[in-house]
Each structure stands twice: as structure tokens, then as C-alpha cells.
Scaffold this active site. Structure first.
Site, mmCIF file in Angstrom:
data_model
loop_
_atom_site.group_PDB
_atom_site.id
_atom_site.type_symbol
_atom_site.label_atom_id
_atom_site.label_comp_id
_atom_site.label_asym_id
_atom_site.label_seq_id
_atom_site.Cartn_x
_atom_site.Cartn_y
_atom_site.Cartn_z
ATOM 1 N N CYS A 86 0.797 -1.221 0.000
ATOM 2 C CA CYS A 86 0.000 0.000 0.000
ATOM 3 C C CYS A 86 0.834 1.278 0.000
ATOM 4 O O CYS A 86 0.514 2.233 -0.714
ATOM 5 C CB CYS A 86 -0.991 0.012 1.160
ATOM 6 S SG CYS A 86 -0.316 -0.420 2.749
ATOM 7 N N HIS A 141 -0.188 7.189 4.881
ATOM 8 C CA HIS A 141 0.861 6.157 4.844
ATOM 9 C C HIS A 141 2.109 6.571 4.070
ATOM 10 O O HIS A 141 2.857 5.734 3.577
ATOM 11 C CB HIS A 141 0.304 4.844 4.271
ATOM 12 C CG HIS A 141 0.813 3.637 5.013
ATOM 13 N ND1 HIS A 141 0.481 2.344 4.672
ATOM 14 C CD2 HIS A 141 1.643 3.531 6.086
ATOM 15 C CE1 HIS A 141 1.053 1.499 5.489
ATOM 16 N NE2 HIS A 141 1.763 2.187 6.359
ATOM 17 N N ASP A 293 -5.579 -0.053 -3.887
ATOM 18 C CA ASP A 293 -4.128 0.148 -3.838
ATOM 19 C C ASP A 293 -3.321 -1.114 -4.104
ATOM 20 O O ASP A 293 -2.132 -1.044 -4.395
ATOM 21 C CB ASP A 293 -3.706 0.776 -2.508
ATOM 22 C CG ASP A 293 -4.028 -0.102 -1.303
ATOM 23 O OD1 ASP A 293 -4.772 -1.093 -1.450
ATOM 24 O OD2 ASP A 293 -3.543 0.215 -0.194
#
Length: 478
Positions: A86, A141, A293
Site C-alpha cells: 500500500c 501512509h 491500492d
């Protein structure tokens, strides 16, 4: 001196552009000068086979009528890939560069300054410069601290989690103490200001967060339409990443368990955003993209589904990288079209930049390829024939047309990649589960050209190591 340095930088970068097909092209011409709004919805670990439009939906005990209708209203791709994890996928979407270049090639586990360096130039920065209001709601992230959060990387505002959803399980883990490792925080921030923590990201908050992501996304679009400003709303849903927990209002709605309830909730949240676009009267001038993703969740009891493909995220198998993707832009993207042409998530930067007239950097190697004419139906062919597949900082495989060349064997994320003495070749048309190597060795020539082109492009711009602190500048610009 500065101009000469820039000239040298651009000369080095041009090596890659010549080898990998130029992407710097004029802006798409339109009947008017009104910039289209962009609603980009990214699911987290949603497998290829989950939605009804891809063979899931009711077969998973979870009808997805909104997303199935979205697929019918625009273009549905059956051969678009992301990176294997991801963080890399989000990095490549944001920068138009494979994550191996940016030091974001793997999920960070703490201890180093993770995330994008400020030298990287994101699609949010490009669109902001082009006059867009920009916002990210959900999972980031790509950096956990001020300086590397969304509001430091081109977004006017953001809300969500800086890292990942499995950290919400920490508070339920045996022996866990927040005095040793603090819980991840749900945060918010605005451009030019420090981001601030709101509350701990617990399992309870995990069940609620996608509803709040949706509410804030709706509010942002309403505010920008009222202000008369084009918007780029990047909605980074946390579902269906483990723990796959539906909102309490969806708990039990299907009678088929949490996974099915979650899929129905996701479909409903997308429906709220699409209804907002319609109610604001901007449907015809809004590009809507929905994708994932990487491949599906597979930890018990949260089993996702990759449809006909084998594998899950962290692997180079099709199940790990091939994802659902649909785009709607009325009067521009023909409705009802389905294509198996090869596209990569990294292509979103150049494609959206060309459509909007936004700036594409020319001072660094870019992997993004403009797909605007393909997406809008002016061409039936993608501008991409293949790409390298990285697992962390290891080149696991190369994909070219309907073939794949594997350098390593890895069936699950827990299997260490095993270097193959002889790379094996897969024909995805005859062996979609990648179990029977072929002897079509002629395809190695175009595949290895892809590898050579990438390697050539790194000569003037070495790969950025993970954990590189700011300020960073490539050696050629020092």
C-alpha cells in the site's frame, strides 16, 4: 550556475524519457476552459473480484449496486496494476514515479523518518499550482510527522490516519502498553499549519472512520462548488483493510458476516459522494475514479477475493497487483466501455496533469505515462506495454503485454522471495494463475529492455534510500 545545474538535471532526466516513451504533451483541448473536478476514491486492500462488476458483489453475499452502476457509466479496466504494497502504490499515484525511486518502496515499521521527502512533487502540488482546491481524507501512509503529512505535500486540508489500520488492533493485543508505543492518532491539518491529533485510532474508531471520511469529503466538495473553485478530493478509504469491521449502522445488514457488511457500507459511502456530485450540479464536469491500492486482504477471518487471479498483496502475482478500476467523466469518457489494455496506477499523475493543464516535473525521471486519450476513447490502445514489479527493493518480475517474467518465486507475503536459477515466463492468457511456465523465451527481449531502461534512468538520479531525512536533493542538483 543555477541555470546550468537545472540544464544538467533535465539532460539526465531526458535519458529516461527517451527510453520509456515521452509523456510531456500539450494539454487536452476542450470546448471550454473550465477545469474538471476530480473525485479520486482509493480503497485499501480491495481485491479484483470483490465488486459485482468484477464478478463479486452478490456472489460475495454483498450487492454493490452503486459501484456496479459507476462501472457502467464510464470505463472499466480489467488490466490495471498497482505496486505490491500500500505505501508504494500510494507513493506512485502521488508522484508519478515508481516508489523504488522515492524511498517509499515498502510499508514502514518505525525507527526511521518514513515517507516522501519534501523534494518529491505530488499530484496534489501540481493541481494546487493549477488552481485546484485539494484535500485528502483517510489513510495517508507516506509520512507520520509534520513536514511529511498531506498538508505538507500539496493538500489544503486533510483528515485521517498517517499510517495504517492494523495499528488499531494494538490496544487489544496482549502485553501492549501505550507507554512503550503510543497508539496511532486520527489527525487533521491545513496547509501552512501543523497537523493536530484528534483521538486514538482504536478498534471502535476504526468502525466509524470511513463514515467520517465520507462526511468530510462531501462537505469539502460542497464548499468548493459554492466558492466556484475546481476541487481535487482524494478519498483514501480505510476499508477493507484488516480489521475489517463495518460501521455499527451496517452491522448485520447482509446477514453474511462482517466482510459482506463492509462491502455494502463501502458501496453506500461511495453512493453518498456520487449523490453529492449530482446534487451540486457538477456531474458532467467531474472526473470520478474508483480503484484499490493492491490485491485483497487474506488474513483470517478477513478473506478478500482476487477473482480469477492467484496471490495477494506483497507478491508479484496478478492477485497481488491487479485491481478494480473505473472512471466516469460524462461526455468525455464513453459509457459502458471495458478494456483489457495494460495501465499502471503510476500513470494517474501524467494523465490527470494533462487533462487539467497541471505541471509535470521535467527535472527527474518520471514513470507516469499519459493515458488521457486512451481513457477518453480517442485511442483504443494504452500507451503502456509493460512495467517492472518491485517487492520492497527487490525486482520480483516484469510484465509485458500478456506475459510475465518472474525472477523470484513467492506465493504469499510470508514466503521469503526465492531467487530462481532460471527466470520463468508465464502467458497470462493461457495460465492466469501463473502456475505453468512456458518456453516463449523470445519475450525476454522486450521485458529486459524495460529493466535496462529503468536502470539507465537511475544513473543521473540514484534511488533515494528509505529513511532519508529532509532536506534532500539529488546529487546532480547539489
Amino acid at each position: 550556475m543555477l541555470n546550468s545545474q537545472r540544464t544538467a538535471t533535465r539532460t539526465a532526466a531526458s535519458i529516461f524519457f527517451v527510453l520509456a516513451t515521452a509523456i510531456l504533451v500539450p494539454t487536452v483541448s476542450r470546448a471550454d476552459d473550465q477545469k474538471p473536478n476530480i473525485l479520486f476514491i482509493l480503497a485499501d486492500n480491495l481485491g479484483y473480484g470483490e465488486l459485482g462488476a468484477y464478478g463479486g458483489g452478490e456472489t460475495r453475499g454483498a450487492p454493490t449496486p452503486v459501484l456496479d452502476q459507476l462501472a457502467r457509466e464510464g470505463l472499466r479496466l480489467t488490466n490495471i496494476s498497482m505496486e505490491t504494497q500500500c505505501t508504494p502504490s500510494r507513493s506512485s499515484i502521488m508522484t508519478g514515479r515508481f516508489a523504488i525511486r522515492s524511498g517509499t518502496y515498502a510499508v514502514p515499521f518505525g525507527g526511521v523518518p518514513e515517507g516522501l521527502t519534501q523534494w518529491e512533487f505530488t499530484i496534489a502540488e501540481a493541481l494546487s499550482e493549477a488552481g485546484y482546491a485539494t484535500a485528502l481524507y483517510g489513510k495517508w501512509h507516506l509520512g507520520s510527522h509534520d513536514g511529511r503529512l498531506p498538508n505538507d505535500q500539496g493538500f489544503d486540508e486533510w483528515y485521517g490516519i498517517p499510517r495504517t489500520t492494523d495499528e488499531s488492533l494494538w490496544s487489544t493485543s496482549s502485553g501492549y502498553s501505550p507507554d512503550i508505543v503510543p497508539l496511532e492518532k486520527i489527525m487533521e491539518g491545513k496547509k501552512g499549519e501543523p497537523s493536530r491529533p484528534l483521538e486514538d485510532y482504536t478498534v471502535e474508531q476504526r468502525r466509524l472512520i470511513d463514515a467520517e471520511i465520507t462526511r468530510r469529503s462531501v462537505d469539502f466538495m460542497e464548499r468548493q462548488v459554492k466558492a466556484g473553485k475546481p476541487f481535487f478530493t482524494f478519498v483514501s478509504l480505510t476499508q477493507p483493510h484488516l480489521p475489517t469491521e463495518p460501521n455499527p449502522s451496517f452491522k448485520g445488514v447482509t446477514g453474511n458476516g462482517d466482510w459482506a457488511d463492509m462491502l455494502v457500507e463501502m458501496d453506500g459511502n461511495v453512493g453518498k459522494m456520487l449523490s453529492t456530485v449530482d446534487n451540486l450540479g457538477v456531474r458532467d464536469n467531474t472526473i470520478v475514479i474508483f480503484t484499490s491500492d493492491n490485491g485483497p486482504e487474506f488474513f483470517k477471518p478477513w478473506d478478500g477475493w482476487a477473482g480469477p487471479w492467484r496471490g495477494q498483496y506483497f507478491t508479484a502475482l496478478e492477485g497481488g497487483i491487479r485491481v478494480p478500476f473505473m472512471v466516469r467523466w460524462p461526455a468525455h469518457v464513453p459509457a459502458g466501455r471495458v478494456s483489457n489494455e495494460i495501465v499502471h496506477g503510476v500513470d494517474m499523475f501524467a494523465t490527470l496533469a494533462r487533462i487539467t493543464g497541471a505541471h509535470i516535473p521535467s527535472d527527474r525521471p518520471m514513470d507516469s505515462i499519459d493515458q488521457s486519450e486512451f481513457l477518453t476513447g480517442k485511442s483504443q490502445k494504452s500507451n503502456r506495454e509493460g512495467f517492472p514489479i518491485w517487492g520492497a527493493n527487490t525486482l520480483l518480475a516484469v510484465k509485458w503485454r500478456n506475459w510475465k517474467l518472474h525472477f523470484y518465486k513467492q506465493d504469499t507475503m510470508f514466503d521469503p522471495p526465492q531467487k530462481l536459477g532460471i527466470p520463468f515466463i508465464i502467458n497470462l492468457y493461457t495460465d492466469p494463475r501463473e502456475e505453468k511456465p512456458t518456453v516463449d523465451s523470445w519475450v525476454m527481449t522486450p521485458m529486459l529492455k524495460i529493466v535496462a531502461s529503468f536502470q539507465e534512468s537511475t544513473k543521473g538520479f540514484p534511488l533515494i534510500p528509505m529513511g532519508t531525512p529532509d532536506p534532500y536533493a539529488p546529487p546532480s542538483s547539489n
